[in-house]
Scaffold this motif. Structure first.
Motif, PDB file in Angstrom:
ATOM      1  N   ARG A 128       0.839  -1.207   0.000  1.00  0.00           N
ATOM      2  CA  ARG A 128       0.000   0.000   0.000  1.00  0.00           C
ATOM      3  C   ARG A 128       0.873   1.257   0.000  1.00  0.00           C
ATOM      4  NH1 ARG A 128      -4.430   2.411  -1.667  1.00  0.00           N
ATOM      5  NH2 ARG A 128      -5.367   3.760  -0.127  1.00  0.00           N
ATOM      6  N   CYS A 129       1.909   1.276   0.825  1.00  0.00           N
ATOM      7  CA  CYS A 129       2.828   2.420   0.843  1.00  0.00           C
ATOM      8  C   CYS A 129       3.475   2.608  -0.525  1.00  0.00           C
ATOM      9  CB  CYS A 129       3.901   2.236   1.912  1.00  0.00           C
ATOM     10  SG  CYS A 129       3.325   2.481   3.604  1.00  0.00           S
ATOM     11  N   ALA A 130       3.926   1.513  -1.125  1.00  0.00           N
ATOM     12  CA  ALA A 130       4.564   1.603  -2.437  1.00  0.00           C
ATOM     13  C   ALA A 130       3.595   2.160  -3.475  1.00  0.00           C
ATOM     14  CB  ALA A 130       5.093   0.235  -2.871  1.00  0.00           C
ATOM     15  N   ALA A 131       2.357   1.688  -3.449  1.00  0.00           N
ATOM     16  CA  ALA A 131       1.363   2.164  -4.415  1.00  0.00           C
ATOM     17  C   ALA A 131       1.084   3.651  -4.226  1.00  0.00           C
ATOM     18  CB  ALA A 131       0.072   1.354  -4.277  1.00  0.00           C
ATOM     19  N   LEU A 132       0.939   4.081  -2.975  1.00  0.00           N
ATOM     20  CA  LEU A 132       0.674   5.497  -2.721  1.00  0.00           C
ATOM     21  C   LEU A 132       1.853   6.369  -3.122  1.00  0.00           C
ATOM     22  CD1 LEU A 132      -1.196   5.227   0.685  1.00  0.00           C
ATOM     23  CD2 LEU A 132      -2.153   5.967  -1.516  1.00  0.00           C
ATOM     24  N   LEU A 133       3.060   5.906  -2.840  1.00  0.00           N
ATOM     25  CA  LEU A 133       4.240   6.673  -3.227  1.00  0.00           C
ATOM     26  C   LEU A 133       4.359   6.764  -4.747  1.00  0.00           C
ATOM     27  CD1 LEU A 133       6.776   5.382  -0.581  1.00  0.00           C
ATOM     28  CD2 LEU A 133       5.851   7.699  -0.764  1.00  0.00           C
ATOM     29  N   GLN A 134       4.027   5.688  -5.444  1.00  0.00           N
ATOM     30  CA  GLN A 134       4.081   5.722  -6.907  1.00  0.00           C
ATOM     31  C   GLN A 134       3.015   6.663  -7.468  1.00  0.00           C
ATOM     32  OE1 GLN A 134       3.758   1.601  -7.978  1.00  0.00           O
ATOM     33  NE2 GLN A 134       5.956   1.248  -7.806  1.00  0.00           N
ATOM     34  N   GLN A 135       1.833   6.661  -6.863  1.00  0.00           N
ATOM     35  CA  GLN A 135       0.769   7.546  -7.327  1.00  0.00           C
ATOM     36  C   GLN A 135       1.123   9.008  -7.101  1.00  0.00           C
ATOM     37  OE1 GLN A 135      -2.860   6.386  -5.384  1.00  0.00           O
ATOM     38  NE2 GLN A 135      -2.946   4.420  -6.429  1.00  0.00           N
ATOM     39  N   ALA A 136       1.755   9.296  -5.972  1.00  0.00           N
ATOM     40  CA  ALA A 136       2.110  10.670  -5.636  1.00  0.00           C
ATOM     41  C   ALA A 136       3.202  11.192  -6.560  1.00  0.00           C
ATOM     42  CB  ALA A 136       2.568  10.745  -4.179  1.00  0.00           C
ATOM     43  N   GLU A 137       3.941  10.270  -7.144  1.00  0.00           N
ATOM     44  CA  GLU A 137       5.087  10.598  -7.975  1.00  0.00           C
ATOM     45  C   GLU A 137       6.117  11.348  -7.139  1.00  0.00           C
ATOM     46  OE1 GLU A 137       4.297  12.333 -11.761  1.00  0.00           O
ATOM     47  OE2 GLU A 137       2.421  11.241 -11.992  1.00  0.00           O
ATOM     48  N   ASP A 138       7.227  11.610  -7.742  1.00  0.00           N
ATOM     49  CA  ASP A 138       8.295  12.328  -7.088  1.00  0.00           C
ATOM     50  C   ASP A 138       8.326  13.727  -7.675  1.00  0.00           C
ATOM     51  OD1 ASP A 138       9.522  10.165  -5.447  1.00  0.00           O
ATOM     52  OD2 ASP A 138       9.769   9.228  -7.397  1.00  0.00           O
ATOM     53  N   ALA A 139       7.845  14.700  -6.912  1.00  0.00           N
ATOM     54  CA  ALA A 139       7.679  16.064  -7.422  1.00  0.00           C
ATOM     55  C   ALA A 139       8.951  16.640  -8.051  1.00  0.00           C
ATOM     56  CB  ALA A 139       7.145  16.964  -6.317  1.00  0.00           C
ATOM     57  N   PRO A 140      10.111  16.560  -7.392  1.00  0.00           N
ATOM     58  CA  PRO A 140      11.305  17.137  -8.025  1.00  0.00           C
ATOM     59  C   PRO A 140      11.667  16.443  -9.344  1.00  0.00           C
ATOM     60  CG  PRO A 140      11.674  16.802  -5.687  1.00  0.00           C
ATOM     61  CD  PRO A 140      10.383  16.122  -6.034  1.00  0.00           C
ATOM     62  N   LEU A 141      11.444  15.144  -9.413  1.00  0.00           N
ATOM     63  CA  LEU A 141      11.743  14.419 -10.649  1.00  0.00           C
ATOM     64  C   LEU A 141      10.776  14.831 -11.749  1.00  0.00           C
ATOM     65  CD1 LEU A 141      12.471  10.830  -9.289  1.00  0.00           C
ATOM     66  CD2 LEU A 141      14.035  12.760  -9.567  1.00  0.00           C
ATOM     67  N   ARG A 142       9.523  14.939 -11.383  1.00  0.00           N
ATOM     68  CA  ARG A 142       8.496  15.326 -12.361  1.00  0.00           C
ATOM     69  C   ARG A 142       8.806  16.708 -12.933  1.00  0.00           C
ATOM     70  NH1 ARG A 142       4.472  14.715  -9.203  1.00  0.00           N
ATOM     71  NH2 ARG A 142       4.169  16.887  -8.691  1.00  0.00           N
ATOM     72  N   ARG A 143       9.224  17.641 -12.055  1.00  0.00           N
ATOM     73  CA  ARG A 143       9.562  18.994 -12.533  1.00  0.00           C
ATOM     74  C   ARG A 143      10.738  18.960 -13.507  1.00  0.00           C
ATOM     75  NH1 ARG A 143       8.239  20.409  -7.172  1.00  0.00           N
ATOM     76  NH2 ARG A 143      10.408  20.325  -6.501  1.00  0.00           N
ATOM     77  N   ALA A 144      11.637  18.014 -13.323  1.00  0.00           N
ATOM     78  CA  ALA A 144      12.795  17.887 -14.220  1.00  0.00           C
ATOM     79  C   ALA A 144      12.477  17.051 -15.453  1.00  0.00           C
ATOM     80  CB  ALA A 144      13.961  17.257 -13.456  1.00  0.00           C
ATOM     81  N   GLY A 145      11.243  16.564 -15.549  1.00  0.00           N
ATOM     82  CA  GLY A 145      10.854  15.768 -16.704  1.00  0.00           C
ATOM     83  C   GLY A 145      11.386  14.352 -16.680  1.00  0.00           C
ATOM     84  N   LEU A 146      11.673  13.846 -15.469  1.00  0.00           N
ATOM     85  CA  LEU A 146      12.207  12.492 -15.316  1.00  0.00           C
ATOM     86  C   LEU A 146      11.216  11.597 -14.595  1.00  0.00           C
ATOM     87  CD1 LEU A 146      15.842  13.197 -14.063  1.00  0.00           C
ATOM     88  CD2 LEU A 146      15.186  12.349 -16.318  1.00  0.00           C
ATOM     89  N   THR A 147      11.257  10.335 -14.935  1.00  0.00           N
ATOM     90  CA  THR A 147      10.537   9.340 -14.154  1.00  0.00           C
ATOM     91  C   THR A 147      11.485   8.801 -13.091  1.00  0.00           C
ATOM     92  OG1 THR A 147      11.221   7.501 -15.559  1.00  0.00           O
ATOM     93  CG2 THR A 147       9.165   8.658 -16.169  1.00  0.00           C
ATOM     94  N   ARG A 148      10.950   8.125 -12.087  1.00  0.00           N
ATOM     95  CA  ARG A 148      11.788   7.512 -11.058  1.00  0.00           C
ATOM     96  C   ARG A 148      12.769   6.512 -11.680  1.00  0.00           C
ATOM     97  NH1 ARG A 148      14.271   7.431  -6.111  1.00  0.00           N
ATOM     98  NH2 ARG A 148      12.507   8.494  -5.209  1.00  0.00           N
TER      99      ARG A 148
END
Length: 192
Positions: free
Chosen positions: A57-77
């Motif tokens: 459940r934690c993993a799923a929620l973290l994946q859904q939330a995405e990583d904000a700094p990565l998203r701003r840089a146009g990168l996936t995890r």
């Protein structure tokens, strides 16, 4: 939910018998799943759900939330993980070494490397002795991107974990490390 979706307590003895799960958790979704399973199968040992369900459940929620700094840089995890592996090791890696470093399939690494190369973040060069082997390294832009994102990413992850105090975080990290080591050992033995 099934055993892999949610956690549960043991056989009805101790603190879990009154509806509270180990650790005092009553309000998370996994606790509700456990209570439901106990109502349907009171004699069933649902203890593994308590851990596996919460990890999932934690993993799923973290994946859904995405990583904000990565998203701003146009990168996936997964892309950042490849760049990070090249940065932290400090030397060129082959695609198969990157697959091992990032727990990814060879096909996934190949696809990600193509995308990162097109963005000018990594470079590939052929091996002088074996043309089938490629070596991958960060470009200056790739290194600068990783170095710029890492502090923001760590700050983001700190904020995600801010509800836990330092002793709890240390205990959680140690327990997860122990579990991960056991799983990696077992799965490694199964693959051999």
């Amino acid at each position: 939910m099934t055993a892999t979706e949610g956690p549960a307590a043991a056989d009805g003895d101790g603190p879990a018998a009154d509806g509270e799960l180990p650790g005092g958790s009553r309000g998370d979704t996994v606790a509700a799943v456990v209570r439901q399973w106990r109502a349907v199968h009171p004699g069933l040992d649902t203890g593994p759900m308590e851990v596996i369900g919460r990890i999932n459940r934690c993993a799923a929620l973290l994946q859904q939330a995405e990583d904000a700094p990565l998203r701003r840089a146009g990168l996936t995890r997964p892309e950042f993980d490849l760049l990070g592996a090249l940065r932290r090791t400090g030397h060129e890696l082959t695609p198969s070494e990157l697959a091992r470093e990032t727990f990814s399939s060879g096909a996934a690494v190949t696809k990600r490397l193509k995308q990162l190369s097109e963005r000018g973040l990594v470079e590939r060069r052929g091996d002088t002795r074996d043309r089938r082997v490629a070596h991958v390294r960060l470009t200056d832009s790739g290194r600068d991107l990783v170095d710029g994102i890492l502090p923001a990413q760590l700050a983001y992850e700190t904020a995600v974990l801010s509800g836990l105090d330092s002793p709890e975080l240390g205990e959680l990290a140690a327990l997860l490390g122990e579990l991960l080591g056991q799983l990696e050992g077992r799965l490694g033995a199964l693959r051999a």
